[in-house]
Design an enzyme around this catalytic site. Structure first.
Site, short mmCIF file in Angstrom:
data_model
loop_
_atom_site.label_atom_id
_atom_site.label_comp_id
_atom_site.label_asym_id
_atom_site.label_seq_id
_atom_site.Cartn_x
_atom_site.Cartn_y
_atom_site.Cartn_z
N TRP B 182 0.78 -1.19 0.02
CA TRP B 182 -0.23 -0.02 0.11
C TRP B 182 0.99 1.27 0.21
CZ3 TRP B 182 -1.86 2.65 5.03
CH2 TRP B 182 -2.86 3.64 4.48
N ASP B 263 -0.82 -5.97 9.21
CA ASP B 263 -1.83 -4.92 8.90
C ASP B 263 -3.06 -5.42 8.32
OD1 ASP B 263 -1.69 -1.89 6.39
OD2 ASP B 263 -3.12 -2.89 7.89
N LYS B 299 -13.36 -1.20 5.84
CA LYS B 299 -13.91 -1.81 4.58
C LYS B 299 -14.92 -2.99 5.22
CE LYS B 299 -10.14 -0.29 2.79
NZ LYS B 299 -8.97 0.44 3.35
#
Lengths: 405, 454
Positions: B182, B263, B299
């Site tokens: 990311w 993560d 999300k």
């Protein structure tokens, strides 16, 4: 197995928030929490403003609302309204597009983002903060990479402003240095410069090219008037100069836990503001990406709807008035008891806090014997007092001051 | 992609010392004049009173990911498709607020709770359920109180707290991040002052995992490095290690006394199952390892804008956990004092109520299911329409919101310029932004770009 984290020591409890932790542990029925700066009603309860509940009802009823990421700089509408609130609807700085605004996490977040920006982009790394100041200021600026110096502010002999000392210390600061100014209702002392003194401060700061950084956490909450409490900030902006402003809606909208605030950077030119804005995003993105939606939506709803805005002003004034009333009652109680000393500073100081002038021994005594919880610097939160608890506090102060050591 | 952001805006670690470089946003051409006039020339600000003290600040480049959506908005073509977005969309390509979240919002309004400051570490009820969700409510580490959990500002904020902890207590220690990862990971570690390097991850030849390269690089890292791992649904590739590969990764990390740093932004969102998506983290914890894990509810609960997540540190003892928690608080206080309450209450209410929790699981399965369906349709279209015999099965093997298509920059440009398909230039597409109805069109675009553009 030995922990990877073996070298990590226990951090001390935050001194201000630690007061509430200690208060919660106390079982005494007469305990009084005058530590953290959160408003309490006459019944000693937290307050959610009616206008805040109304705003939330509107938000919940709006079926079109989504929870998509806000832009890095936050809710655009909130930013515009926030800048107008502090600078005034007709501020030329706003009309000329010279203000870069970012929604941030209440006052703390706004200060931190502003400080990180300065540490990255400004050639002067020193910020001058008043002595004393809010305990978290030092850490916020240090962690951002600035070095912190102090300027004289509080005069313990008068329990008022050491104005000469302030002028001398700021006068000795290097050109371009950053200066933290409490816009109103100085925390922790409650001592504010007069309008005339603010004008002198402004002239000094401009003549030395110092960069003012306002911490505005009590707009409307101090005097009861949003415009009056914004005067010092507006004076600086009116002279066309640059400044930073950190705004918080924690107290004046009672949105403490929602973390609503804004950082505004007033620049000399619109294209500078635009570039500054773009660089603010690079500070924010690696910190938390984008700010929380809920609180800013509430604030925005209130600020843009004139009926709600007026309702807010009424509720805000009521809070400010109650605090002013507590000051009077405490002063009267101490006067009636004949407590030694001049207690007029209680009614001269403004805002949520009073610097009582009590020392840490006296504070410890009051905590131990009277279950009064306050910070060891002698600061009390007037917002935590009620008509029914003023007598108990007056007793405690009286005892602390008159006991032989 | 991220490299363009880094070159002018974010400095490499070597350019940063703790007090931050003076020259962050100033382009080199203006440096000399700027320094002379502002720092050493002692020109008073009064003399230059019409010039901003920030005149030398340059315009920062636009965020590479957000820039995609902006370009998409500017396009008027009727067949345009936005596959840059990192947020779930319905089949109608609309944003989605979970029903269970709407219920929770109404419930919170009815409850009318106060808005007092949360403690620095966040809402206790939230911290409890978030750790239970990740590690399992029955996990011994929970009972033994060996987990330090602090509510953070979604994934980013939680990662930043951990990064600051590493910088302060493990000076010089490196974080290893996957190549690619990311885009914001590098920025977080840069701004926190933590050095980082990459371990091989994506293999463009197979459009899969370069497992040997990954293991070799983790082995080669200095002992006691922090290894950043995506718990599930790797962003941006969609390529996850298999369970067997996870075991080997754990072996190597243990051998080298590295610290695994997870993560987890997609728990439940990847496979549809909260437990399945947490299996990699739980396996490490079950081995008795100390683990750092950053969570996000952006999300899986669609709470993007509420900024709700947590940083968890599993320690070998409850005393260590208590000390670590106290230091995380010490980092949070000068950053934002205490975290926002609203998102935390939504999560706590949903997870704490068995009916709402079941409803959440069902909606999560639905979202993950839609993405799987879209993957299948895309794969079917690619396989049937591409006569070259190329193996497109990586579309099915990859998991989560994103997929690495294997398209290079020129091919991506073709996707956008010819087909009005918006995606990031690293070849990443967001399946969350794809509808079944548009799969065929996308397949045509991909096949054309892959075969006809080099």
């Amino acid at each position: 197995m030995d922990s990877v984290f073996a070298a990590i020591v226990q951090a001390p409890e935050d001194p201000i928030l630690g007061v509430t932790v200690a208060y919660n542990k106390d079982q005494s029925p007469v305990k009084l929490n005058l530590g953290v700066g959160a408003y309490r009603t006459e019944e000693g309860k937290p307050l959610v403003l009616n206008v805040v509940r109304k705003a939330e009802q509107l938000l919940v009823n709006d079926q079109s609302r989504v929870k998509e990421y806000l832009p890095i700089l936050g809710l655009a509408e909130f930013n515009k309204l926030s800048a107008k609130l502090i600078l005034g609807d007709d501020s030329p700085a706003i009309q000329e597009n010279r203000v870069a605004t970012a929604q941030c996490l209440s006052g703390t977040g706004s200060l931190r983002v502003g400080a990180e920006f300065l540490a990255k982009h400004y050639n002067e790394r020193t910020i001058y903060i008043p002595q004393p100041s809010w305990g978290n200021h030092l850490k916020v600026f240090t962690m951002a990479g600035l070095s912190v110096k102090t300027y004289s502010y509080y005069d313990p002999t008068t329990r008022g402003l050491n104005f000469q000392g302030l002028l001398e210390d700021l006068g000795a600061a290097p050109a371009g240095a950053i200066v933290l100014l409490h816009a109103c209702a100085h925390n922790p002392t409650g001592v504010d410069p007069t309008v005339e003194q603010w004008e002198q401060i402004r002239q000094l700061i401009r003549s030395k090219g110092l960069l003012p950084f306002f911490d505005s956490a009590y707009q409307g909450f101090a005097s009861g008037s949003l415009d009056a409490d914004a005067q010092p900030v507006r004076m600086f902006v009116a002279d066309g100069g640059e400044c930073f402003i950190a705004q918080s809606y924690a107290k004046n909208m009672g949105l403490y836990g929602e973390r609503v605030g804004a950082l505004s950077i007033v620049c000399k030119a619109a294209d500078v503001a635009s570039r500054v804005e773009s660089q603010l995003k690079l500070v924010i993105r690696p910190m938390y990406s984008n700010p929380p939606l809920h609180g800013a939506s509430i604030a925005s709803t209130i600020l843009k709807n004139s009926d709600m805005y007026n309702e807010w002003k009424v509720e805000l004034k009521a809070m400010a008035d109650r605090i002013i009333s507590m000051r009077k009652q405490l002063f009267d109680a101490l006067t009636a008891k004949g407590t030694p000393g001049d207690w007029s500073h209680i009614i001269k100081q403004i805002g949520m806090f009073t610097f009582t002038g009590l020392n840490s021994d006296q504070v410890a005594f009051m905590t131990k014997e009277y279950h009064i919880y306050m910070t060891s610097d002698g600061r009390i939160s007037m917002a935590g007092l009620s008509s029914s608890t003023v007598p108990h506090l007056a007793d405690a102060i009286h005892a602390a001051v008159t006991r032989s050591s | 992609m991220a490299s363009s952001v880094l070159s002018s805006a974010s400095l490499s670690f070597h350019g940063i010392h703790k007090g931050k470089s003076n020259l962050g946003g100033i382009n080199k051409g203006k440096i000399d004049t700027f320094i002379k006039s502002k720092c050493f020339g002692r020109i008073s600000m009064v003399a230059a009173s019409n010039v901003s003290r920030f005149e030398g600040i340059t315009m920062a480049p636009p965020d590479p990911i957000l820039g995609v959506s902006e370009a998409f908005k500017a396009d008027n073509h009727e067949l345009k498709l936005n596959l840059g977005v990192g947020a779930y969309r319905t089949e109608e390509l609309q944003p989605y607020v979970l029903n269970v979240v709407k219920k929770a919002d109404k419930l919170l309004l009815e409850k009318g709770e106060n808005r007092e400051y949360l403690p620095i570490e966040g809402l206790a009820a939230f911290n409890k359920v978030t750790a239970e969700l990740l590690f399992g409510a029955d996990n011994p580490v929970m009972k033994q109180q060996r987990v330090a959990t602090v509510q953070g500002l979604s994934g980013t904020g939680s990662l930043r707290l951990a990064a600051a902890l590493i910088e302060r207590y493990f000076p010089g220690a490196k974080v290893l991040i996957s190549a690619p990862t990311w885009g914001n990971h590098k920025n977080i570690f840069n701004d926190a002052g933590v050095p980082w390097s990459e371990y091989r991850y994506y293999d463009p030849k197979t459009v899969g995992l370069d497992f040997e390269g990954m293991i070799a690089d983790i082995k080669a890292a200095p002992e006691g490095s922090f290894i950043l791992l995506h718990g599930c649904a790797h962003n941006p590739t969609g390529i996850d290690p298999t369970p067997e590969q996870w075991e080997i990764i754990a072996d190597v990390i243990q051998e080298k006394n590295h610290v695994p740093f997870f993560d987890i932004a997609y728990q439940g969102f990847a496979s549809g199952s909260l437990d399945a998506d947490a299996s990699s983290v739980r396996m490490f914890v079950a081995r008795g390892m100390e683990v750092i894990a950053a969570q996000s509810y952006s999300k899986n609960l669609g709470l993007y804008a509420e900024r709700i997540g947590a940083i968890n540190v599993v320690c070998s003892s409850p005393e260590a956990a208590a000390r670590v928690k106290s230091q995380l608080k010490r980092i949070a206080r000068p950053m934002y004092s205490n975290p926002p309450v609203h998102g935390a209450r939504i999560v706590a209410n949903i997870v704490g109520d068995s009916t709402l929790f079941s409803e959440w699981n069902a909606e999560m399965e639905m979202m993950a299911g839609r993405i799987k369906n879209v993957r299948h349709k895309l794969f079917d279209n690619l396989s049937s329409k591409d006569k070259s015999g190329k193996d497109w099965s990586f579309v099915l093997k990859q998991i989560g919101m994103f997929s690495f298509t294997g398209l290079n920059k020129a091919q991506c440009d073709n996707m956008t310029n010819k087909w009005h398909v918006y995606m990031t230039k690293d070849g990443r597409i967001s399946l969350a932004g794809l509808s079944l109805a548009k799969c065929e069109y996308l397949a045509d675009a991909i096949i054309d770009s892959y075969h006809n553009v080099s």
